[in-house]
Design a protein around this motif. Structure first.
Motif, PDB file in Angstrom:
ATOM      1  N   PHE A  57      -8.314  -4.405   5.820  1.00  0.00           N
ATOM      2  CA  PHE A  57      -8.778  -3.135   5.411  1.00  0.00           C
ATOM      3  C   PHE A  57      -8.206  -2.009   6.110  1.00  0.00           C
ATOM      4  N   LEU A  58      -8.079  -2.211   7.570  1.00  0.00           N
ATOM      5  CA  LEU A  58      -7.514  -1.204   8.218  1.00  0.00           C
ATOM      6  C   LEU A  58      -5.902  -1.129   8.170  1.00  0.00           C
ATOM      7  N   ALA A  59      -5.328  -2.147   7.726  1.00  0.00           N
ATOM      8  CA  ALA A  59      -3.836  -2.158   7.527  1.00  0.00           C
ATOM      9  C   ALA A  59      -3.385  -1.311   6.257  1.00  0.00           C
ATOM     10  N   GLU A  60      -4.393  -1.298   5.341  1.00  0.00           N
ATOM     11  CA  GLU A  60      -4.263  -0.682   4.022  1.00  0.00           C
ATOM     12  C   GLU A  60      -4.598   0.663   4.271  1.00  0.00           C
ATOM     13  N   GLU A  61      -5.474   1.342   5.173  1.00  0.00           N
ATOM     14  CA  GLU A  61      -5.650   2.359   5.208  1.00  0.00           C
ATOM     15  C   GLU A  61      -4.750   3.295   6.178  1.00  0.00           C
ATOM     16  N   LEU A  62      -4.209   2.596   7.242  1.00  0.00           N
ATOM     17  CA  LEU A  62      -3.324   2.946   8.069  1.00  0.00           C
ATOM     18  C   LEU A  62      -2.002   3.288   7.351  1.00  0.00           C
ATOM     19  N   ALA A  63      -1.565   2.444   6.368  1.00  0.00           N
ATOM     20  CA  ALA A  63      -0.266   2.355   5.484  1.00  0.00           C
ATOM     21  C   ALA A  63      -0.636   3.779   4.732  1.00  0.00           C
ATOM     22  N   ALA A  82       0.868  -1.006  -0.104  1.00  0.00           N
ATOM     23  CA  ALA A  82       0.113  -0.038  -0.139  1.00  0.00           C
ATOM     24  C   ALA A  82       0.854   1.419   0.032  1.00  0.00           C
ATOM     25  N   ALA A  83       1.963   1.356   0.661  1.00  0.00           N
ATOM     26  CA  ALA A  83       2.794   2.482   0.652  1.00  0.00           C
ATOM     27  C   ALA A  83       4.393   2.211   0.997  1.00  0.00           C
ATOM     28  N   ALA A  84       5.262   3.045   0.598  1.00  0.00           N
ATOM     29  CA  ALA A  84       6.529   2.738   0.941  1.00  0.00           C
ATOM     30  C   ALA A  84       6.865   3.342   2.412  1.00  0.00           C
ATOM     31  N   LEU A  85       7.103   2.463   2.962  1.00  0.00           N
ATOM     32  CA  LEU A  85       7.173   3.022   4.639  1.00  0.00           C
ATOM     33  C   LEU A  85       8.604   2.631   5.129  1.00  0.00           C
ATOM     34  N   PRO A  86       9.130   3.216   6.154  1.00  0.00           N
ATOM     35  CA  PRO A  86      10.447   2.574   6.777  1.00  0.00           C
ATOM     36  C   PRO A  86       9.955   1.383   7.702  1.00  0.00           C
ATOM     37  N   ALA A 108       1.995   7.126   5.217  1.00  0.00           N
ATOM     38  CA  ALA A 108       2.660   7.721   3.817  1.00  0.00           C
ATOM     39  C   ALA A 108       2.586   9.221   3.805  1.00  0.00           C
ATOM     40  N   ASP A 109       1.156   9.514   4.419  1.00  0.00           N
ATOM     41  CA  ASP A 109       0.950  10.864   4.398  1.00  0.00           C
ATOM     42  C   ASP A 109       1.541  11.942   5.587  1.00  0.00           C
ATOM     43  N   GLY A 110       2.147  11.050   6.428  1.00  0.00           N
ATOM     44  CA  GLY A 110       2.496  11.695   7.693  1.00  0.00           C
ATOM     45  C   GLY A 110       1.563  11.765   8.914  1.00  0.00           C
ATOM     46  N   SER A 111       0.424  10.799   8.813  1.00  0.00           N
ATOM     47  CA  SER A 111      -0.745  11.123   9.791  1.00  0.00           C
ATOM     48  C   SER A 111      -0.930   9.767  10.575  1.00  0.00           C
ATOM     49  N   ALA A 112      -1.855   9.700  11.477  1.00  0.00           N
ATOM     50  CA  ALA A 112      -1.930   8.608  12.248  1.00  0.00           C
ATOM     51  C   ALA A 112      -3.520   8.799  12.989  1.00  0.00           C
ATOM     52  N   PRO A 113      -4.352   9.128  12.214  1.00  0.00           N
ATOM     53  CA  PRO A 113      -5.633   9.528  12.600  1.00  0.00           C
ATOM     54  C   PRO A 113      -6.474   8.521  13.457  1.00  0.00           C
ATOM     55  N   GLU A 114      -7.590   8.856  14.117  1.00  0.00           N
ATOM     56  CA  GLU A 114      -8.541   7.658  14.407  1.00  0.00           C
ATOM     57  C   GLU A 114      -9.319   7.229  13.292  1.00  0.00           C
ATOM     58  N   LEU A 115     -10.108   6.118  13.646  1.00  0.00           N
ATOM     59  CA  LEU A 115     -10.652   5.419  12.550  1.00  0.00           C
ATOM     60  C   LEU A 115     -11.404   6.288  11.586  1.00  0.00           C
ATOM     61  N   GLY A 116     -12.409   7.116  11.953  1.00  0.00           N
ATOM     62  CA  GLY A 116     -13.397   7.996  10.875  1.00  0.00           C
ATOM     63  C   GLY A 116     -12.222   8.880   9.988  1.00  0.00           C
ATOM     64  N   ARG A 117     -11.544   9.493  10.896  1.00  0.00           N
ATOM     65  CA  ARG A 117     -10.572  10.302  10.068  1.00  0.00           C
ATOM     66  C   ARG A 117      -9.700   9.634   8.984  1.00  0.00           C
ATOM     67  N   LEU A 118      -9.513   8.445   9.653  1.00  0.00           N
ATOM     68  CA  LEU A 118      -8.452   7.733   8.636  1.00  0.00           C
ATOM     69  C   LEU A 118      -9.202   7.239   7.430  1.00  0.00           C
ATOM     70  N   LEU A 119     -10.493   6.697   7.515  1.00  0.00           N
ATOM     71  CA  LEU A 119     -11.277   6.426   6.463  1.00  0.00           C
ATOM     72  C   LEU A 119     -11.663   7.553   5.382  1.00  0.00           C
ATOM     73  N   LEU A 120     -11.978   8.960   6.154  1.00  0.00           N
ATOM     74  CA  LEU A 120     -12.002  10.048   5.035  1.00  0.00           C
ATOM     75  C   LEU A 120     -10.975  10.448   4.464  1.00  0.00           C
TER      76      LEU A 120
END
Length: 943
Positions: free
Chosen positions: A236-242, A216-220, A246-258
């Motif tokens: 599903f959460l793994a892909e969304e979190l990745a 899903a993303a190139a991460l260290p 990559a954008d530099g954020s770690a939001p809670e689930l609702g914001r993560l999905l948005l």
């Protein structure tokens, strides 16, 4: 339209292998229930299975919780897609199986009201055809959102097993299903089906999650580990979190999905917000109308949404959100006014062009938009649609929604009648009674309208144990009819009046009313009313002492029926079986009750009161016939898809078998069924009888007496009678347990038990007082049993009872049980007969007890076998002496005379003499001295 991307599946090879194995090869048939938490990968597993299926047809349907309740929604989707690909095939299938019409959108508008049985059988038959012609993979996703009709259809398919060549996969969100969730009862049933494989997707291992994150993303590596830990095995959460990481954020689930949506441009975001309001499944035509943007802008926006994995193509019809969680997050993020405006736009589009959706869609959007008038009419139409499709439960929901949207008297009146009819069809007559009572309390309408409500109330009340004075209700309805009242309404009122009079025992008046109604029904060609009235007249013939005439009339009704079975037909079948049962023609009764159940299932009326009652009675008759394994089979089949109240009814009936075999805890069944006593008085009768036997065998007499008192009080209140016929059976059982307890009790306790038994017997005999019509064979059987148990109790308590009198009483009990064809009750009476014969030294005892043993062995009646073994043991040292006779023997050994024995035991000299004579006979002694000698040599006088 972009094609659906191939499924990326990581870490699910073992589960996919088990899924393939359970479904079998192309020529096999198999069914799998696939569960797992939201986002765990169920859709990905199914998508991979679909991708691999290249030689078979694929039928894919979804249950969608936010589009209103349309019966059989996933199957409508399947057939719409098949119709789009192979119209000629669908036409051939519909021609061969007309019940399929309501599920084909192109044809459903012209469909008449369809019996659920025809629709269900059509689906099963069509799957069989597709299975034979190349095979089919059938997938129903998100069953946690399934409507009731879909759940019932899936239950049937799971129970029968997938047809040859058909692989059936059903998915559901296991984390959504709590104890009160609508799917929970179905899951409980499905879990016991041997033909259904269950597969639960658990959390992915960390190495699989890392692979998803890397793709899903190139991460260290440290960030990969952090995302892996936060995802907790959820793909599903793994892909969304990745992506978020990559954008530099770690939001809670609702914001993560948005976050995924917010990467789209403004036009694409606006289109996605419209799609979220339309629903998880988004028809392209409706989206185009509501979004109201230039075609080029819409195409660009949709392409972005698909490329960013927010939306995915939904066949050729439109789009769907990649995951339900994503649709929920977008919808919840809308401003209230924004959501309101979009729902209004959906309403406007659906009103202008009905082809864009169904009435249930329009009702949902209108409710959300605050457009009560549109929601009212759309909900009523949705109810009518559900009824035509054979979905009475869904129809009831829509009608009740509509009732909450208007106070117009005429509309409320019409909707109340429609809702009550739907409730009756769905097996919820109690709800029908409540709706009708509420309307009658509020209504100020015309007399004719009140009469319609009253006659509907009388009908619904007869299907329940609700305390409704139907004589008063029908008398009022009749008084409201003027000379110009519609004939159909007059016949309905007269029919319900005849019902009420019949149930009140007013046979002559009921016959006159039923005859009047039948004349009108015949004159005006009211077929359904004629069937109902024929059932009434047949029942009245039975009550008037002409059971043969009753059977002939009912058989004529059944043989002349040509339509799809309805409640009137089921009632006729049910009454015919009941008449056979009352005549003690048990084989005919069993066949009749089983036919009611089969016909009800065919008509989609398995939840109706006639079907539920017939199943319990079929189990009961199978028990009475000694076909106990068949009773268990009926119960197991009946539990499939049954409501909690129906399961309580089944469990109570089959409790007879469990109690007689000494198996499960029938007290637990009694407790579990207690909440349903007010709705079905047969449940306390059957569960109570079984519990009385178990408690009695355990010797807990106080609990036996308390339960009998509770049962009698409950049944008298439910039936509004001073004495219920079942009290004779209850008394016979309880007095028998009192007699067994008295045989080993102290003198003081024996007196108390005897007094209690005499009171119960005298009370039971009031059921059929002198001068009243006598009981039928079953009643006579239990009266004979009560008389014999009463004598046994008296003898055990020390009262003088001649052995010959007791033998005659038990011979009568055995004879009547055999005449009725009830081997178990005959064997139980035979045990007591053999016991008495043994006590007198009668050589017939061995033959009687051997017959009892043969029956007990064939039935697997373990407690009866135990009693036989105990009696065989007693024949040694006790020689069959009663407790009182042991006391007398001990005094004889001390040289007491009959008078002295009487004074010491507080009995008369004559009674003491009778006991001495019995002792001499049992020990084979010619004198008192010889009897004492025999007793000493056999250990009878050992301390």
């Amino acid at each position: 339209m972009p094609t659906r991307p191939s499924a990326v599946l990581v870490g699910r090879d073992p589960e996919l292998g088990r899924l393939r194995e359970a479904l079998g090869g192309p020529g096999d048939g198999g069914a799998v229930l696939l569960g797992g938490d939201a986002g765990i990968g169920k859709s990905a597993v199914v998508a991979r299975l679909v991708d691999e299926t290249t030689t078979r047809r694929i039928l894919l349907g979804h249950c969608v919780g936010d589009v209103g309740t349309l019966p059989y929604l996933p199957f409508v989707e399947m057939l719409a897609a098949l119709d789009g690909r192979e119209r000629d095939l669908v036409d051939e299938l519909v021609e061969a199986h007309p019940g399929l019409v309501p599920l084909v959108p192109r044809l459903s508008a012209s469909a008449r009201e369809t019996a659920r049985a025809d629709l269900v059988e059509a689906v099963h038959a069509v799957l069989g055809v597709l299975g034979r012609e190349g095979g089919a993979l059938v997938v129903v996703e998100d069953a946690h959102w399934a409507d009731e009709s879909t759940r019932e259809l899936l239950t049937l398919l799971f129970t029968r097993g997938a047809p040859e060549g058909v692989s059936l996969v059903v998915t559901y969100r296991s984390d959504d299903v709590h104890r009160r969730h609508p799917l929970a009862p179905a899951l409980a049933v499905w879990s016991r089906l041997p033909r259904l494989a269950r597969l639960e997707l658990g959390r992915l291992p960390d190495d699989a999650v890392r692979r998803i994150v890397h793709s899903a993303a190139a991460l260290p590596d440290p960030l990969v580990d952090e995302v892996t830990a936060r995802a907790e095995g959820n793909a599903f959460l793994a892909e969304e979190l990745a992506v978020a990481a990559a954008d530099g954020s770690a939001p809670e689930l609702g914001r993560l999905l948005l976050g995924r949506v917010e990467r789209l441009d403004d036009d694409a975001q606006a289109v996605v917000r419209v799609a979220a309001v339309v629903g998880r499944r988004v028809p392209h035509a409706l989206l185009e109308r509501v979004a109201d943007v230039p075609p080029r802008t819409l195409r660009s926006a949709l392409r972005q949404a698909v490329e960013h994995h927010v939306l995915e193509p939904w066949g050729e019809l439109g789009y769907e959100f990649r995951h339900a969680l994503l649709a929920e997050a977008v919808s919840e993020d809308l401003l209230p006014t924004e959501r309101l405006q979009l729902h209004r736009a959906c309403v406007e589009a659906l009103r202008e062009d009905e082809r864009l959706g169904v009435a249930a869609d329009l009702a949902r959007h209108a409710l959300a938009a605050g457009d009560r008038a549109t929601a009212l009419h759309a909900s009523a139409r949705a109810g009518d649609t559900a009824r035509r499709m054979g979905g009475p439960a869904e129809a009831l929901g829509h009608y009740e929604t509509a009732l909450g949207l208007t106070d117009d008297p005429a509309i409320v009146h019409d909707l109340t009648l429609r809702a009550a009819a739907a409730a009756n069809g769905a097996g919820r007559a109690g709800r029908a009674v409540a709706l009708l009572r509420a309307r009658l309390a509020d209504a100020q309408g015309a007399p004719r309208e009140r009469a319609e409500l009253l006659v509907a109330l009388a009908y619904a009340a007869r299907l329940t144990e609700e305390r409704v004075d139907r004589l008063t209700v029908t008398a009022e309805a009749l008084s409201l009819l003027d000379a110009d009242a519609p004939v159909a309404l007059r016949v309905s009122v007269l029919t319900r009046r005849a019902d009420a009079l019949t149930d009140a025992g007013l046979v002559e008046e009921a016959l006159a009313v039923a005859d009047e109604a039948m004349g009108l029904a015949v004159q005006h060609g009211l077929h359904a009313d004629r069937v109902d009235l024929s059932s009434n007249l047949a029942w009245l013939a039975q009550a008037a002492g002409d059971p043969d005439g009753s059977v002939r009339r009912l058989q004529g009704v059944v043989e002349g029926w040509r339509d799809t079975p309805d409640l009137a037909f089921l009632r006729a079948l049910h009454i015919l079986a009941v008449v056979h049962h009352r005549q003690s023609d048990l084989p005919a009764a069993l066949a009749g009750f089983e036919r009611v159940v089969d016909e009800a299932r065919r008509a989609g009326l398995a939840a109706s009161v006639y079907s539920v009652d017939a199943l319990a009675l079929a189990i009961t008759v199978a028990f009475e016939l000694g076909r106990w394994d068949h009773a268990l089979e009926l119960a197991e089949r009946g539990r499939v898809g049954a409501s909690p109240s129906a399961r309580a009814s089944i469990d109570a009936a089959v409790g007879y078998v469990h109690a007689a075999r000494g198996e499960p805890d029938v007290e637990a069944t009694l407790a579990a069924g207690r909440p349903f006593w007010p709705d079905d008085s047969r449940i306390p009768v059957q569960a109570g009888v079984a519990a009385l036997d178990v408690l009695g065998r355990c010797g807990v007499i106080d609990r036996v007496l308390a339960l009998r008192a509770e049962l009698v009080t409950s049944l008298r209140a439910a039936w509004s009678v001073e004495h219920a016929p079942v009290e004779v059976r209850l008394a016979a059982l309880v007095v028998g347990h009192l007699a067994s307890a008295a045989s080993t009790a102290s003198a003081a306790t024996r007196g108390r038990l005897l007094d209690e038994g005499e009171r119960l017997a005298a009370e039971a005999l009031l059921v059929w007082p002198e001068g009243s019509p006598g009981p039928e064979l079953e009643g006579r059987m239990w009266l004979a049993r009560l008389a014999a148990e009463r004598l046994r109790l008296r003898r055990a308590a020390g009262e003088p009872v001649e052995a010959e009198t007791l033998v005659t009483a038990w011979e009568d009990a055995v004879t009547l049980a055999e005449e009725r064809g009830d081997p178990y009750e005959g064997a139980r009476a035979g045990l007591r007969l053999g016991e008495v014969l043994l006590s007198t030294g009668d050589r017939r005892a061995d033959g009687v007890l051997e017959n009892v043993r043969v029956v007990a062995l064939s039935l697997g009646a373990a407690p009866l076998l135990t009693a036989l073994d105990a009696l065989a043991t007693d024949r040694g040292p006790t020689q069959g002496l009663t407790a009182r006779e042991h006391e007398v023997l001990a005094l004889l050994a001390l040289g007491r005379s009959n008078g002295e024995v009487g004074r010491e035991l507080f009995i008369t000299t004559k009674t003491a003499s009778v006991h001495v004579s019995n002792i001499l006979a049992k020990l084979g002694a010619a004198s008192r001295g010889e009897a004492v000698a025999v007793a000493r040599s056999t250990g009878l006088l050992d301390p």
